[in-house]
Design an enzyme around this catalytic site. Structure first.
Site, PDB file in Angstrom:
ATOM      1  N   VAL A  52       0.819  -1.032  -0.012  1.00 21.14           N
ATOM      2  CA  VAL A  52      -0.331   0.072   0.544  1.00 21.14           C
ATOM      3  C   VAL A  52       0.942   0.955  -0.009  1.00 21.14           C
ATOM      4  O   VAL A  52       0.485   2.431  -0.429  1.00 21.14           O
ATOM      5  CB  VAL A  52      -1.125  -0.026   1.121  1.00 21.14           C
ATOM      6  N   CYS A  53       1.998   1.595   0.367  1.00 27.88           N
ATOM      7  CA  CYS A  53       3.128   2.196   1.164  1.00 27.88           C
ATOM      8  C   CYS A  53       3.801   2.906  -0.717  1.00 27.88           C
ATOM      9  O   CYS A  53       2.987   3.988  -0.139  1.00 27.88           O
ATOM     10  CB  CYS A  53       4.103   2.046   2.150  1.00 27.88           C
TER      11      CYS A  53
END
Length: 180
Positions: A52-53
């Site tokens: 996700v980052c």
């Protein structure tokens, strides 16, 4: 956790600079005194080499010019070292052109100082701070580790804060303000 009206903590962290300079392996120091007189968008992500980052980091990077047009700088922070940040930028195609710095909070001083440490996971939560030129927090939001945030919303909030007006729900730059 620090909140609206609190002073953002002092910090002095090693960073991978944004842009092509960040791919050369030379690091810079960024502190709370860097970019004095500007608004600061400081966002934390849990750790590098995750899933996700990078979607969030790239999205903040794509808006870096829009933030700069509003006299604001964007700092991304995680608990990873500057060497890990550099390696991630070098080996992740979407991060190679990243225009914003990646700050290394390996001692977790800023993460703990802001109160955004996910205690069970030992990493930063997905926290975002909008800090005014006097170092006062004007907005803070935190997402669960599994849910990415919307940098466009942070830009909208910055616009509202900089207007010094009453902004209704879903207000965006160019809309009418609330008149009392």
């Amino acid at each position: 956790m620090l909140t609206v009206g609190d002073k953002f903590p002092s910090f002095d962290l090693t960073a991978v600079p944004g842009g092509a300079e960040g791919l050369k392996g030379q690091f810079v120091q960024i502190s709370d005194k860097s970019d004095a007189g500007k608004w600061k968008i400081v966002f934390f992500w849990p750790k590098d080499f995750t899933f996700v980052c990078p979607t969030e980091i790239v999205a903040f990077g794509k808006l870096a010019k829009d933030f700069a047009d509003r006299d604001a700088v964007v700092y991304g922070v995680s608990i990873d070292s500057e060497f890990v940040h550099l390696n991630w930028r070098l080996h992740h195609d979407d991060l190679k052109d990243l225009p914003i710095p990646m700050l290394a909070d390996i001692k977790r001083e800023l993460t703990e100082g802001t109160g955004v440490m996910a205690k069970d996971a030992g990493v930063a939560l997905r926290a975002t701070f909008v800090v005014d030129p006097q170092g006062i927090i004007r907005h803070v939001s935190v997402n669960d580790l599994s849910v990415g945030r919307n940098p466009q919303e942070i830009l909208r909030i910055l616009d509202g804060l900089q207007s010094d007006e009453l902004c209704p729900c879903n207000w965006k730059q160019g809309d009418d303000f609330i008149k009392v």
